[in-house]
Scaffold this motif. Structure first.
Motif, PDB file in Angstrom:
ATOM      1  N   LEU A 373       0.930  -1.085  -0.093  1.00  0.00           N
ATOM      2  CA  LEU A 373       0.017  -0.111  -0.061  1.00  0.00           C
ATOM      3  C   LEU A 373       0.797   1.256   0.076  1.00  0.00           C
ATOM      4  CD1 LEU A 373      -2.749   1.360   0.268  1.00  0.00           C
ATOM      5  CD2 LEU A 373      -2.543   1.272   2.855  1.00  0.00           C
ATOM      6  N   GLU A 374       0.638   2.007  -1.137  1.00  0.00           N
ATOM      7  CA  GLU A 374       1.259   3.394  -0.897  1.00  0.00           C
ATOM      8  C   GLU A 374       0.160   4.359  -0.812  1.00  0.00           C
ATOM      9  OE1 GLU A 374       4.402   4.291  -1.271  1.00  0.00           O
ATOM     10  OE2 GLU A 374       5.088   2.347  -1.649  1.00  0.00           O
ATOM     11  N   THR A 375       0.637   5.328   0.239  1.00  0.00           N
ATOM     12  CA  THR A 375      -0.320   6.529   0.659  1.00  0.00           C
ATOM     13  C   THR A 375       0.142   7.611   0.388  1.00  0.00           C
ATOM     14  OG1 THR A 375      -1.172   4.962   2.134  1.00  0.00           O
ATOM     15  CG2 THR A 375      -1.666   7.336   2.535  1.00  0.00           C
ATOM     16  N   ALA A 376      -0.693   8.779  -0.315  1.00  0.00           N
ATOM     17  CA  ALA A 376      -0.329  10.076  -0.242  1.00  0.00           C
ATOM     18  C   ALA A 376      -1.038  10.801   0.509  1.00  0.00           C
ATOM     19  CB  ALA A 376      -0.530  10.859  -1.655  1.00  0.00           C
ATOM     20  N   TYR A 377      -0.395  12.056   1.338  1.00  0.00           N
ATOM     21  CA  TYR A 377      -1.309  12.807   2.317  1.00  0.00           C
ATOM     22  C   TYR A 377      -0.968  14.224   2.018  1.00  0.00           C
ATOM     23  CZ  TYR A 377      -2.849  13.941   7.000  1.00  0.00           C
ATOM     24  OH  TYR A 377      -3.464  14.401   8.098  1.00  0.00           O
ATOM     25  N   PHE A 378      -2.087  14.752   2.013  1.00  0.00           N
ATOM     26  CA  PHE A 378      -2.109  16.432   1.644  1.00  0.00           C
ATOM     27  C   PHE A 378      -2.742  17.243   2.779  1.00  0.00           C
ATOM     28  CE2 PHE A 378      -4.072  20.091   0.194  1.00  0.00           C
ATOM     29  CZ  PHE A 378      -2.885  20.972  -0.313  1.00  0.00           C
ATOM     30  N   ALA A 379      -2.272  18.000   3.353  1.00  0.00           N
ATOM     31  CA  ALA A 379      -2.874  18.974   4.430  1.00  0.00           C
ATOM     32  C   ALA A 379      -2.396  20.304   4.265  1.00  0.00           C
ATOM     33  CB  ALA A 379      -2.578  18.350   5.834  1.00  0.00           C
ATOM     34  N   GLN A 380      -3.164  21.355   4.614  1.00  0.00           N
ATOM     35  CA  GLN A 380      -2.791  22.663   4.196  1.00  0.00           C
ATOM     36  C   GLN A 380      -1.460  23.174   4.981  1.00  0.00           C
ATOM     37  OE1 GLN A 380      -3.892  25.229   2.365  1.00  0.00           O
ATOM     38  NE2 GLN A 380      -5.259  23.555   1.283  1.00  0.00           N
ATOM     39  N   HIS A 381      -1.033  22.622   6.306  1.00  0.00           N
ATOM     40  CA  HIS A 381       0.043  22.920   6.922  1.00  0.00           C
ATOM     41  C   HIS A 381       1.265  22.476   6.402  1.00  0.00           C
ATOM     42  CE1 HIS A 381       1.000  18.754   8.251  1.00  0.00           C
ATOM     43  NE2 HIS A 381      -0.392  18.766   8.648  1.00  0.00           N
ATOM     44  N   GLN A 382       1.103  21.594   5.092  1.00  0.00           N
ATOM     45  CA  GLN A 382       2.237  21.137   4.515  1.00  0.00           C
ATOM     46  C   GLN A 382       2.925  22.097   3.569  1.00  0.00           C
ATOM     47  OE1 GLN A 382       0.477  17.577   2.913  1.00  0.00           O
ATOM     48  NE2 GLN A 382       1.947  16.289   4.027  1.00  0.00           N
ATOM     49  N   LEU A 383       2.262  23.174   3.290  1.00  0.00           N
ATOM     50  CA  LEU A 383       2.519  24.185   2.567  1.00  0.00           C
ATOM     51  C   LEU A 383       3.821  24.785   3.256  1.00  0.00           C
ATOM     52  CD1 LEU A 383      -1.010  25.816   1.158  1.00  0.00           C
ATOM     53  CD2 LEU A 383       0.539  24.034   0.062  1.00  0.00           C
ATOM     54  N   ASP A 384       3.892  24.919   4.404  1.00  0.00           N
ATOM     55  CA  ASP A 384       5.109  25.445   5.114  1.00  0.00           C
ATOM     56  C   ASP A 384       6.386  24.729   5.056  1.00  0.00           C
ATOM     57  OD1 ASP A 384       3.428  27.344   6.172  1.00  0.00           O
ATOM     58  OD2 ASP A 384       2.983  26.248   8.123  1.00  0.00           O
ATOM     59  N   GLU A 385       6.161  23.373   4.344  1.00  0.00           N
ATOM     60  CA  GLU A 385       7.487  22.589   4.206  1.00  0.00           C
ATOM     61  C   GLU A 385       7.969  22.913   2.634  1.00  0.00           C
ATOM     62  OE1 GLU A 385       6.266  18.714   4.181  1.00  0.00           O
ATOM     63  OE2 GLU A 385       5.249  18.883   6.341  1.00  0.00           O
ATOM     64  N   LEU A 386       7.479  23.594   1.764  1.00  0.00           N
ATOM     65  CA  LEU A 386       8.033  24.158   0.559  1.00  0.00           C
ATOM     66  C   LEU A 386       9.033  25.033   0.907  1.00  0.00           C
ATOM     67  CD1 LEU A 386       4.589  24.684  -1.497  1.00  0.00           C
ATOM     68  CD2 LEU A 386       6.234  22.782  -1.583  1.00  0.00           C
ATOM     69  N   ARG A 387      10.347  24.926  -0.023  1.00  0.00           N
ATOM     70  CA  ARG A 387      11.416  25.914   0.117  1.00  0.00           C
ATOM     71  C   ARG A 387      10.910  26.973  -0.718  1.00  0.00           C
ATOM     72  NH1 ARG A 387      13.292  21.016  -1.311  1.00  0.00           N
ATOM     73  NH2 ARG A 387      13.865  21.481  -3.351  1.00  0.00           N
ATOM     74  N   LEU A 388      10.915  28.251   0.021  1.00  0.00           N
ATOM     75  CA  LEU A 388      10.390  29.461  -0.399  1.00  0.00           C
ATOM     76  C   LEU A 388      11.214  30.181  -1.805  1.00  0.00           C
ATOM     77  CD1 LEU A 388       9.275  31.438   2.616  1.00  0.00           C
ATOM     78  CD2 LEU A 388       7.981  30.161   1.031  1.00  0.00           C
ATOM     79  N   GLU A 389      12.628  29.906  -1.583  1.00  0.00           N
ATOM     80  CA  GLU A 389      13.632  30.282  -2.573  1.00  0.00           C
ATOM     81  C   GLU A 389      13.722  29.291  -3.783  1.00  0.00           C
ATOM     82  OE1 GLU A 389      14.615  33.331  -2.372  1.00  0.00           O
ATOM     83  OE2 GLU A 389      14.024  33.656  -0.354  1.00  0.00           O
ATOM     84  N   ASP A 390      13.216  28.057  -3.844  1.00  0.00           N
ATOM     85  CA  ASP A 390      13.255  27.237  -4.923  1.00  0.00           C
ATOM     86  C   ASP A 390      11.890  27.271  -5.684  1.00  0.00           C
ATOM     87  OD1 ASP A 390      15.739  26.437  -4.241  1.00  0.00           O
ATOM     88  OD2 ASP A 390      15.223  24.685  -3.071  1.00  0.00           O
ATOM     89  N   ALA A 422       7.161  27.690 -14.294  1.00  0.00           N
ATOM     90  CA  ALA A 422       8.195  26.836 -13.746  1.00  0.00           C
ATOM     91  C   ALA A 422       9.388  27.208 -13.014  1.00  0.00           C
ATOM     92  CB  ALA A 422       8.558  25.663 -14.879  1.00  0.00           C
ATOM     93  N   GLU A 423       9.905  28.172 -13.235  1.00  0.00           N
ATOM     94  CA  GLU A 423      11.009  28.901 -12.739  1.00  0.00           C
ATOM     95  C   GLU A 423      10.638  29.986 -11.941  1.00  0.00           C
ATOM     96  OE1 GLU A 423      14.006  27.788 -12.755  1.00  0.00           O
ATOM     97  OE2 GLU A 423      14.143  26.336 -14.496  1.00  0.00           O
ATOM     98  N   THR A 424       9.111  30.165 -11.390  1.00  0.00           N
ATOM     99  CA  THR A 424       9.101  31.305 -10.332  1.00  0.00           C
ATOM    100  C   THR A 424       9.306  30.731  -9.039  1.00  0.00           C
ATOM    101  OG1 THR A 424       7.226  31.809 -11.825  1.00  0.00           O
ATOM    102  CG2 THR A 424       7.073  32.545  -9.556  1.00  0.00           C
ATOM    103  N   PRO A 425       9.907  31.344  -8.183  1.00  0.00           N
ATOM    104  CA  PRO A 425      10.259  31.103  -6.728  1.00  0.00           C
ATOM    105  C   PRO A 425       8.989  30.782  -6.187  1.00  0.00           C
ATOM    106  CG  PRO A 425      11.624  32.958  -7.360  1.00  0.00           C
ATOM    107  CD  PRO A 425      10.790  32.633  -8.324  1.00  0.00           C
ATOM    108  N   VAL A 426       8.966  29.935  -5.209  1.00  0.00           N
ATOM    109  CA  VAL A 426       7.741  29.442  -4.487  1.00  0.00           C
ATOM    110  C   VAL A 426       7.190  30.567  -3.868  1.00  0.00           C
ATOM    111  CG1 VAL A 426       6.853  28.056  -2.363  1.00  0.00           C
ATOM    112  CG2 VAL A 426       8.160  26.817  -4.357  1.00  0.00           C
ATOM    113  N   LYS A 427       8.111  31.469  -3.080  1.00  0.00           N
ATOM    114  CA  LYS A 427       7.811  32.580  -2.457  1.00  0.00           C
ATOM    115  C   LYS A 427       6.813  33.659  -3.332  1.00  0.00           C
ATOM    116  CE  LYS A 427      11.894  35.374  -3.076  1.00  0.00           C
ATOM    117  NZ  LYS A 427      12.965  36.084  -2.385  1.00  0.00           N
ATOM    118  N   ASN A 428       6.855  33.502  -4.599  1.00  0.00           N
ATOM    119  CA  ASN A 428       6.071  34.382  -5.506  1.00  0.00           C
ATOM    120  C   ASN A 428       4.812  33.801  -6.140  1.00  0.00           C
ATOM    121  OD1 ASN A 428       7.903  36.572  -5.113  1.00  0.00           O
ATOM    122  ND2 ASN A 428       9.341  35.864  -6.965  1.00  0.00           N
TER     123      ASN A 428
END
Length: 626
Positions: A373-390, A422-428
Motif C-alpha cells: 500500500l502506497e499512501t499520499a497525504y495532503f494537508a494545508q500545513h504542509q505548504l510550510d514545508e515548501l522551500r520558498l527560494e526554490d 516553472a522557474e517562479t520561486p515558491v515565495k512568489n
C-alpha cells in the motif's frame, strides 16, 4: 443601497478596476466572484474606505453601518462572549452610560433605546452565534488568548455577525470553518435581514445563500440575478451571443475591406469606397468574453491496483501516548472507495487520517493492510514545508534526480506549471499555486490511497472544478476532509461520521447531514432555554437533574426524528417531480417504455415514503414515551 460609481484603481502597473460601476439592491445577498488576483479584496477595502480610488466614488445612504471581519484576530484576556458582545458598540456605550447617568430623562432615553435594540437578549444571541461557529458554553467563557489563530478568526466572524451591520462584507468566511460551522453559516446568511456582499469560492454558499452575483472581470463589474449556477448559465449564453455577433461583424468587416481594396483606385467607385472606409472606422469592435484556461490537476494512479480490502480496522483505537482519541474502530476501506469524513473540528478527523495513512500506529486492536500500500497525504500545513527560494522545477528535481531536464520540466507542466511558471520561486506563487504544487508532489508516485485534508483552500471556483475532475478520474481510493460541500457531493460516495470518540458510517446524504447538524444545534438551543427558564431553589434540584438526564437521553431520538423528517420531505419532492412528468402524456409519444420505467420508480418511491412515515411515527411515539 450601495452604489459603486465609475471606480478606477491601479496596483503598481496593474489596472485592477477600470471605470467599474454597479448598484446593489437594498437587502440583497450578493456574491462577489472573479479569478484570484482580479481585485475583489481591493474593492472591499475601497468600500470600507481603507483605500482611495484614482477616480469614481462609493455611495451609501447616510447612517448605514458597514461591517467586516477584523483582519487581526482578537487575542486578549477578554472571554469570547465579551469580545462578541463588545462588537455592538451602541449597546456597550449605552450600558456604560447607564451606570453613571443621573438625569431621569436621560436614564429613560437610555432604557428605551436599550429595549428598542433588544439589548437584554444580546448575551443569548451572542452565545447562539458562537455556538453555531463551534464554541460550546465552556469555551465561550475562556479568554481569546487560549485559542489558536484560526479559532480566533471564528470569534472575529462571530463578532461581526452579531453586530448585524446594514452592509455585511465577508471575504472567504468559510476558510476558517469546518463543515459543521459552514453549514450553520449557510443557514444564518439565508436569513440575514440586511445587505450582504460576500467574496467566496464556495459554490454551495454562492448557490444557497445569495440572490445576486457581482462578477469582477478585466476591471469591470457586472451584476447577475440568481446564484452561481444561474450566473454561469447566463454568462455562457452571453458568451455565445457575443461570439455569434463577432463572427457576423468580422464577416461584414471582411466584405467591406475587400470592396475598398478592389475599388479604391477606380475613380468611378472612389466615393463608394470612401464611404465604406468611414463605415469601417466607425464600426466598434465587439469584445468577446475571454476565459483563461485552468491548468488541470495531475493525480496519477498506481501501476498495479491492490486486491480488496485495502485496509481493515478491527476494534482498533488511535491516539497519542496514554490519550485515546478514537476507539471501537471497525471499518473496511476498498481500493476504489471515495469517503468523506464528517464531524466537528477536534473530534479526531486528523487523528483518523494519520492512522489510515500509517503515520500513527493503533493503540489497540488490529489494522490489517497490504504491505504494498502506497499512501499520499495532503494537508494545508504542509505548504510550510515548501522551500520558498526554490522553484517548482527544483522541488520536482529532488524526486527525479536521474531524469533528464526535459522530463523534469514536462512533469512540472503536467502538474500545472508550464514554462512561464516553472522557474517562479515558491515565495512568489499564489496560495492556490502553492497548494497545486504540494498536491502534485504528494501524489507524484501514483499512490493507492489519497488522503486530502482541506484541499480546496486558496483555490478559485474554476480550479476547484478542475480538482473535482482530477479526483473523479483518479483510479485509487480517496479520503476527504473538507468544508466544501460541492467537493464532497461531487466526489464522495460514502460518508463516515467522526464523533463521540469513534468513526462510523453515516446513513444519508449531505442534505441529511445538514438537517442533522442544524437539528442538533436547534435542539441544544431549546434545551439551554428550557434550563434557563427552569425554577431555581434547592427543592427543585433533583427535578432539574432528572429533566437534564431525560433531555440527554432524548438527544439521539430527536436526531433520528429530524433525519426521518428530512427523508420524508425529500421523497415527497421526488414523487411530485415524477408525477409532473407522468402527467404530461405527450412526453412519452416517442418512448412509451419511459412511462413504464417512471411508474415503477414512483412505486418504489411511494414504498420508501411509506416506510419513512412509519419510522417517523414510531420515533414520535418513542419520544413521547421518553
Amino acid at each position: 443601497m450601495l452604489t459603486i460609481n465609475d471606480i478606477t484603481y491601479r496596483l503598481g502597473e496593474r489596472l485592477l478596476l477600470d471605470h467599474a460601476s454597479a448598484s446593489l439592491p437594498d437587502g440583497s445577498r450578493v456574491g462577489l466572484v472573479g479569478r484570484n488576483g482580479t481585485g475583489k479584496t481591493t474593492l472591499f477595502r475601497i468600500i470600507t474606505g481603507d483605500l482611495s480610488p484614482e477616480g469614481g466614488s462609493i455611495s451609501l445612504p447616510k447612517g448605514r453601518r458597514i461591517g467586516g471581519v477584523a483582519q487581526e484576530a482578537p487575542g486578549g484576556s477578554e472571554t469570547l462572549i465579551e469580545v462578541v458582545l463588545a462588537a455592538d458598540t451602541e449597546r456597550a456605550a449605552l450600558i456604560k452610560e447607564s451606570e453613571t447617568a443621573k438625569d431621569p430623562h436621560r436614564i429613560a432615553e437610555i432604557e428605551t433605546r436599550l429595549a428598542d435594540i433588544n439589548a437584554h437578549s444580546a448575551p443569548a444571541r451572542a452565545a447562539t452565534v458562537l455556538h453555531g461557529l463551534g464554541f460550546d458554553e465552556a469555551a465561550q467563557q475562556r479568554p481569546c488568548s487560549d485559542f489558536s489563530g484560526g479559532w480566533r478568526m471564528r470569534v472575529a466572524l462571530a463578532a461581526v455577525l452579531f453586530s448585524e451591520p446594514d452592509l455585511l462584507l465577508l471575504d472567504e468566511p468559510t476558510n476558517y470553518l469546518d463543515l459543521e460551522g459552514t453549514l450553520w453559516l449557510y443557514d444564518y446568511l439565508e436569513r440575514y435581514p440586511h445587505t450582504v456582499l460576500v467574496v467566496s469560492h464556495d459554490r454551495e454558499l454562492l448557490d444557497t445563500c445569495v440572490d445576486h452575483i457581482l462578477h469582477l472581470d478585466q476591471g469591470k463589474l457586472t451584476i447577475y440575478r440568481g446564484g452561481y449556477t444561474s450566473f454561469a448559465r447566463q454568462r455562457a449564453e452571453k458568451q455565445m451571443q457575443l461570439s455569434k455577433a463577432k463572427e457576423k461583424q468580422d464577416a461584414e468587416r471582411k466584405h467591406l475591406q475587400a470592396f475598398v481594396d478592389r475599388f479604391k483606385a477606380k475613380a468611378s467607385k472612389a466615393r463608394q469606397a470612401q464611404s465604406r472606409v468611414k463605415r469601417l472606422e466607425k464600426m466598434e469592435s465587439i469584445a468577446t468574453i475571454v476565459d483563461r484556461d485552468v491548468q488541470p490537476f495531475s493525480l496519477p494512479g498506481p501501476e498495479r491496483p491492490l486486491s480488496p480490502p485495502m485496509i481493515v480496522l478491527d476494534n482498533a483505537s488511535a491516539g497519542y501516548g496514554d490519550r485515546t482519541v478514537l476507539s471501537k474502530l471497525n471499518l473496511t476501506l476498498l481500493p476504489d472507495d471515495r469517503i468523506a469524513l464528517l464531524g466537528s473540528n477536534g473530534n479526531g478527523k486528523s487523528t483518523f487520517c494519520k492512522l489510515i495513512g500509517g503515520r500513527l500506529p493503533p493503540l489497540s486492536g488490529t489494522m490489517r493492510k497490504s504491505s504494498k500500500l502506497e499512501t499520499a497525504y495532503f494537508a494545508q500545513h504542509q505548504l510550510d514545508e515548501l522551500r520558498l527560494e526554490d522553484t517548482p522545477v527544483a522541488h520536482l528535481r529532488d524526486l527525479m534526480p536521474d531524469a533528464p531536464e526535459a522530463k523534469v520540466r514536462s512533469k512540472a507542466a503536467q502538474i500545472g506549471f508550464p514554462a512561464s511558471k516553472a522557474e517562479t520561486p515558491v515565495k512568489n506563487l499564489s496560495g492556490g499555486e502553492k497548494a497545486r504544487l504540494m498536491l502534485g508532489l504528494a501524489a507524484f508516485g501514483g499512490p493507492h490511497l489519497l488522503i486530502l485534508d482541506e484541499p480546496t483552500n486558496h483555490l478559485d471556483i474554476d480550479s476547484r472544478t478542475a480538482l473535482v475532475n482530477a479526483i473523479n478520474d483518479y483510479p485509487g481510493a480517496v479520503i476527504l476532509v473538507s468544508h466544501d460541500r460541492f467537493l464532497i457531493e461531487s466526489c464522495a460516495d460514502r460518508l463516515w461520521l467522526v464523533g463521540d470518540g469513534t468513526v462510523k458510517n453515516f446513513d444519508g446524504d449531505m442534505e441529511d447531514y445538514r438537517s442533522f447538524v442544524l437539528g442538533t444545534a436547534k435542539a441544544a438551543k431549546r434545551e439551554k432555554s428550557a434550563a434557563e427558564a427552569a425554577p431555581s431553589g434547592n427543592g427543585k434540584a433533583e427535578e432539574r437533574k432528572e429533566a437534564a438526564v431525560k433531555r440527554v437521553a432524548q438527544g439521539p431520538l430527536r436526531q433520528k426524528l429530524n433525519l426521518a423528517e428530512a427523508r420524508i420531505a425529500k421523497l415527497t419532492g421526488l414523487i411530485e417531480k415524477v408525477d409532473g412528468v407522468l402527467g404530461n402524456g405527450a412526453a412519452f409519444a416517442r418512448d412509451p417504455d419511459k412511462a413504464l420505467i417512471l411508474s415503477r420508480q414512483r412505486a418504489e418511491l411511494a414504498e420508501a415514503l411509506a416506510a419513512a412515515e412509519e419510522e417517523w411515527l414510531g420515533l414520535s411515539e418513542e419520544l413521547e414515551s421518553a
